[in-house]
Design a protein around this motif. Structure first.
Motif, PDB file in Angstrom:
ATOM      1  N   PRO A 360       0.817  -1.223   0.000  1.00  0.00           N
ATOM      2  CA  PRO A 360       0.000   0.000   0.000  1.00  0.00           C
ATOM      3  C   PRO A 360       0.841   1.259   0.000  1.00  0.00           C
ATOM      4  CG  PRO A 360       0.030  -0.972   2.185  1.00  0.00           C
ATOM      5  CD  PRO A 360       0.744  -1.943   1.290  1.00  0.00           C
ATOM      6  N   GLY A 361       0.266   2.303  -0.539  1.00  0.00           N
ATOM      7  CA  GLY A 361       0.908   3.612  -0.559  1.00  0.00           C
ATOM      8  C   GLY A 361      -0.106   4.655  -0.979  1.00  0.00           C
ATOM      9  N   GLU A 362       0.370   5.857  -1.228  1.00  0.00           N
ATOM     10  CA  GLU A 362      -0.527   6.953  -1.613  1.00  0.00           C
ATOM     11  C   GLU A 362      -0.627   7.054  -3.130  1.00  0.00           C
ATOM     12  OE1 GLU A 362      -1.410  11.654  -0.574  1.00  0.00           O
ATOM     13  OE2 GLU A 362       0.440  10.702   0.136  1.00  0.00           O
ATOM     14  N   LEU A 363      -1.845   7.267  -3.630  1.00  0.00           N
ATOM     15  CA  LEU A 363      -2.082   7.323  -5.067  1.00  0.00           C
ATOM     16  C   LEU A 363      -1.799   8.713  -5.618  1.00  0.00           C
ATOM     17  CD1 LEU A 363      -3.269   5.617  -7.485  1.00  0.00           C
ATOM     18  CD2 LEU A 363      -5.439   6.771  -6.995  1.00  0.00           C
ATOM     19  N   PHE A 364      -1.047   8.752  -6.718  1.00  0.00           N
ATOM     20  CA  PHE A 364      -0.794   9.977  -7.469  1.00  0.00           C
ATOM     21  C   PHE A 364      -1.328   9.781  -8.889  1.00  0.00           C
ATOM     22  CE2 PHE A 364       1.901  10.620  -3.941  1.00  0.00           C
ATOM     23  CZ  PHE A 364       2.320  11.943  -3.911  1.00  0.00           C
ATOM     24  N   THR A 370      -6.516  17.985 -14.650  1.00  0.00           N
ATOM     25  CA  THR A 370      -6.262  18.430 -13.282  1.00  0.00           C
ATOM     26  C   THR A 370      -6.352  19.955 -13.190  1.00  0.00           C
ATOM     27  OG1 THR A 370      -3.887  18.372 -13.727  1.00  0.00           O
ATOM     28  CG2 THR A 370      -4.852  16.467 -12.624  1.00  0.00           C
ATOM     29  N   ALA A 371      -6.819  20.412 -12.037  1.00  0.00           N
ATOM     30  CA  ALA A 371      -6.928  21.844 -11.793  1.00  0.00           C
ATOM     31  C   ALA A 371      -5.546  22.486 -11.818  1.00  0.00           C
ATOM     32  CB  ALA A 371      -7.598  22.088 -10.447  1.00  0.00           C
ATOM     33  N   PHE A 372      -5.529  23.802 -12.026  1.00  0.00           N
ATOM     34  CA  PHE A 372      -4.225  24.459 -12.017  1.00  0.00           C
ATOM     35  C   PHE A 372      -3.907  25.054 -10.639  1.00  0.00           C
ATOM     36  CE2 PHE A 372      -7.292  27.229 -14.190  1.00  0.00           C
ATOM     37  CZ  PHE A 372      -7.240  28.415 -13.458  1.00  0.00           C
ATOM     38  N   GLY A 373      -4.624  24.601  -9.627  1.00  0.00           N
ATOM     39  CA  GLY A 373      -4.324  25.000  -8.257  1.00  0.00           C
ATOM     40  C   GLY A 373      -5.580  25.317  -7.482  1.00  0.00           C
ATOM     41  N   TYR A 374      -5.393  25.624  -6.201  1.00  0.00           N
ATOM     42  CA  TYR A 374      -6.471  26.100  -5.342  1.00  0.00           C
ATOM     43  C   TYR A 374      -6.415  27.619  -5.263  1.00  0.00           C
ATOM     44  CZ  TYR A 374      -6.596  21.290  -3.423  1.00  0.00           C
ATOM     45  OH  TYR A 374      -6.682  19.936  -3.247  1.00  0.00           O
ATOM     46  N   TRP A 375      -7.561  28.230  -5.264  1.00  0.00           N
ATOM     47  CA  TRP A 375      -7.641  29.678  -5.145  1.00  0.00           C
ATOM     48  C   TRP A 375      -7.068  30.133  -3.788  1.00  0.00           C
ATOM     49  CZ3 TRP A 375      -8.086  34.265  -7.173  1.00  0.00           C
ATOM     50  CH2 TRP A 375      -8.629  35.346  -6.451  1.00  0.00           C
ATOM     51  N   SER A 376      -6.058  30.987  -3.871  1.00  0.00           N
ATOM     52  CA  SER A 376      -5.476  31.630  -2.687  1.00  0.00           C
ATOM     53  C   SER A 376      -5.018  30.632  -1.622  1.00  0.00           C
ATOM     54  CB  SER A 376      -6.472  32.630  -2.067  1.00  0.00           C
ATOM     55  OG  SER A 376      -6.721  33.704  -2.942  1.00  0.00           O
ATOM     56  N   ARG A 377      -4.512  29.478  -2.050  1.00  0.00           N
ATOM     57  CA  ARG A 377      -3.994  28.480  -1.114  1.00  0.00           C
ATOM     58  C   ARG A 377      -2.608  28.039  -1.610  1.00  0.00           C
ATOM     59  NH1 ARG A 377      -8.222  30.004   0.567  1.00  0.00           N
ATOM     60  NH2 ARG A 377      -9.841  28.865   1.726  1.00  0.00           N
ATOM     61  N   TYR A 378      -1.640  28.908  -1.468  1.00  0.00           N
ATOM     62  CA  TYR A 378      -0.316  28.680  -2.046  1.00  0.00           C
ATOM     63  C   TYR A 378       0.354  27.432  -1.485  1.00  0.00           C
ATOM     64  CZ  TYR A 378       4.622  29.517  -3.127  1.00  0.00           C
ATOM     65  OH  TYR A 378       5.920  29.386  -3.554  1.00  0.00           O
ATOM     66  N   GLN A 386       1.939  18.628  -7.662  1.00  0.00           N
ATOM     67  CA  GLN A 386       3.390  18.459  -7.700  1.00  0.00           C
ATOM     68  C   GLN A 386       3.849  18.236  -9.129  1.00  0.00           C
ATOM     69  OE1 GLN A 386       4.531  15.461  -4.829  1.00  0.00           O
ATOM     70  NE2 GLN A 386       3.427  16.456  -3.161  1.00  0.00           N
ATOM     71  N   GLY A 387       4.162  19.338  -9.823  1.00  0.00           N
ATOM     72  CA  GLY A 387       4.515  19.243 -11.229  1.00  0.00           C
ATOM     73  C   GLY A 387       3.345  18.721 -12.036  1.00  0.00           C
ATOM     74  N   ASP A 388       3.575  17.670 -12.827  1.00  0.00           N
ATOM     75  CA  ASP A 388       2.492  17.071 -13.605  1.00  0.00           C
ATOM     76  C   ASP A 388       1.561  16.218 -12.743  1.00  0.00           C
ATOM     77  OD1 ASP A 388       3.478  18.164 -15.930  1.00  0.00           O
ATOM     78  OD2 ASP A 388       4.581  16.374 -16.530  1.00  0.00           O
ATOM     79  N   TRP A 389       1.972  15.924 -11.507  1.00  0.00           N
ATOM     80  CA  TRP A 389       1.274  14.943 -10.687  1.00  0.00           C
ATOM     81  C   TRP A 389       0.358  15.587  -9.660  1.00  0.00           C
ATOM     82  CZ3 TRP A 389       1.392   9.814 -11.791  1.00  0.00           C
ATOM     83  CH2 TRP A 389       2.387   9.379 -12.672  1.00  0.00           C
ATOM     84  N   LEU A 390      -0.770  14.932  -9.448  1.00  0.00           N
ATOM     85  CA  LEU A 390      -1.731  15.327  -8.428  1.00  0.00           C
ATOM     86  C   LEU A 390      -1.691  14.311  -7.294  1.00  0.00           C
ATOM     87  CD1 LEU A 390      -4.275  16.898  -7.383  1.00  0.00           C
ATOM     88  CD2 LEU A 390      -5.648  15.348  -8.795  1.00  0.00           C
TER      89      LEU A 390
END
Length: 520
Positions: A360-364, A370-378, A386-390
């Protein structure tokens, strides 16, 4: 930059290419063709411009699923603005928080949510205008109000000349374990989910009709009820009311949809209801997402209703499903394999890719939607994108046959006797018991402060729970350390507006309900 507006892709091209007479939407009291809806959307776009909405400004939507909500989403995008559909199950203060966070000046609200909207506006001083769908303007004395008919009868405008990468849509995460965050999506991402999952997995066709239990404010729901059907000139069936097995069964019999979408908890509710076994005779494919679908629910639904459920996983940040089973080749209890166009990998706690199976591990995931980020959550954006990965936050394992199995949220995993236990594994075992309708397994501290698995169970109607019998049932089918140390009967499991189980709330309920020494 390449010019592209998702409204042209979803709506206008069908009219240009001779499909304008096809039925686009059926909702209580209204049925519109693609040509009629395209005209209404252009008028709504003109209405937004007439009240001062500018390109790339946010327009928040707290509305029931209906033609008005559909037109608001598409009309805002057509005007160059950014629709922000939000949960209709939030309280006034919760709505006020996301309204203020989005910096939206315009709020569109249905009468059903006017009371919450009134509270919200008091917490969002930047709001200047409220568009009312059947609501009383007297409830909003501090802002300028507009009746929905004012927008829908405005002069029509052509879609704004956006680009593929222009902002198209914001979707707030459900915020079950923290503050809601606005995931920002571009116009091209809408086309991407249609041409990957919609076309190559779901296989949606122009003669399909879609009915989704998940609402339009949910990433899963907006794909099911808008993006996918409109990508091929198919029909969407909208239901404004809160779904129940009885209501949905009635709509299915009336509308005869060919594609049906729900979440695992609703499939469980359908199985616990007394609706006729031939209810879904028109459905060629059912779909599940939001949480993993236990194998036992898949088997029970197929046995009783004769319909296969495609289980998959998506996220608000990815816009829709990126890992899915395939029609006719479902592996029950898994979420299948990567959707064409997406790559997935499992990483350990150090971020190193796990090459083998069974660990087991974390899925990327990486892919075109994929979104280009969260609004105002740097800082949060840096951790998740993380780069191309979510980074999904889901714990997964790859199986020997190449499929993937969800073990739960990465932070929902618990330890018993120092060994990791997947809540979903214990839940799937308990769901095989004839007395269990729904279940959630969480951790609770014993008298020494050591966490142990506890099962919160909704019994099948008319059945009484036998705690020791259920614990022994788990012991017989699982390693002994995985068994729940206690079973707590509940009338219902707390859920988010999108149907996901609120495990953080359950953990608190269990902590309060169990006396010291109650865990064996």
């Amino acid at each position: 930059m390449v010019g592209f507006n998702a409204v042209d892709y979803l709506l206008d091209r069908h009219v240009r290419e001779g499909r304008g007479a096809r039925t686009a939407v059926r909702a209580p009291g209204r049925t519109l063709t693609y040509a009629e809806l395209a005209d209404e959307v252009r008028r709504v776009a003109g209405g937004f411009r007439s009240i001062g909405v500018r390109p790339e400004e946010r327009v928040m939507l707290c509305m029931v699923d209906g033609v008005e909500m559909l037109s608001a989403v598409l009309g805002a995008m057509a005007s160059g603005a950014v629709p922000v559909p939000v949960s209709t199950m939030v309280t006034g203060p919760e709505l006020g928080k996301v309204l203020a966070d989005s910096r939206a000046r315009v709020l569109c609200v249905s009468a059903e949510f006017a009371a919450a909207a009134k509270e919200a506006i008091a917490l969002a001083p930047e709001v200047t205008d409220v568009v009312l769908d059947r609501a009383d303007p007297a409830a909003f004395p501090s802002v300028t109000t507009h009746d929905w008919s004012q927008l829908s009868t405005s002069d029509a405008v052509r879609p704004y000349e956006t680009w593929e990468d222009s902002p198209a849509l914001w979707l707030y995460t459900s915020g079950t374990t923290g503050e809601p965050k606005g995931a920002m999506h571009r116009h091209a991402s809408i086309r991407a989910v249609c041409e990957t999952y919609g076309s190559q997995v779901l296989g949606i066709r122009g003669d399909d009709s879609c009915l989704s239990v998940a609402k339009l404010f949910f990433a899963y729901g907006i794909g099911n009820s808008l993006f996918f059907p409109f990508s091929v000139g198919a029909t969407t069936v909208l239901e404004p009311s809160k779904p129940s097995p009885k209501l949905i069964a009635e709509r299915v019999r009336e509308e005869q949809p060919s594609l049906f979408f729900a979440v695992p908890t609703f499939y469980s509710a359908l199985l616990s209801s007394d609706i006729p076994d031939d209810t879904f005779s028109s459905v060629r494919q059912a779909v599940s997402a939001g949480e993993p679908l236990p194998a036992v629910l898949f088997e029970r639904f197929r046995s009783r209703f004769g319909v296969e459920i495609l289980d998959g996983i998506g996220s608000t940040e990815a816009l829709h499903i990126f890992l899915s089973n395939r029609p006719g080749a479902v592996v029950p209890g898994t979420t299948g394999t990567a959707v064409p166009g997406y790559d997935v990998e499992i990483r350990d706690a150090s971020g190193v890719r796990i090459e083998g199976t069974g660990e087991p591990g974390e899925l990327f995931v990486r892919g075109p939607s994929t979104a280009f980020g969260y609004w105002s959550r740097y800082e949060t954006s840096k951790r998740v994108f993380q780069g191309d990965w979510l980074r999904t936050g889901d714990s997964y394992v790859r199986n020997d046959d190449g499929t993937y199995t969800c073990l739960g949220r990465f932070n929902d995993m618990l330890k018993a006797g120092g060994i990791w236990v997947s809540p979903s594994e214990v839940e799937q075992r308990l769901l095989q018991h004839p007395d269990v309708a729904e279940v959630a397994v969480v951790a609770a501290p014993d008298e020494d402060g050591i966490d142990k698995p506890v099962a919160c169970v909704v019994p099948v109607a008319g059945r009484e729970l036998d705690q020791q019998a259920l614990i022994e049932f788990c012991r017989e089918g699982l390693a002994a350390f995985k068994r729940p140390r206690a079973v707590v009967g509940v009338a219902e499991l707390p859920k988010t507006a999108t149907g996901k189980i609120r495990r953080n709330v359950i953990r608190e309920q269990v902590r309060d309900a169990l006396r010291p020494g109650a865990l064996a």
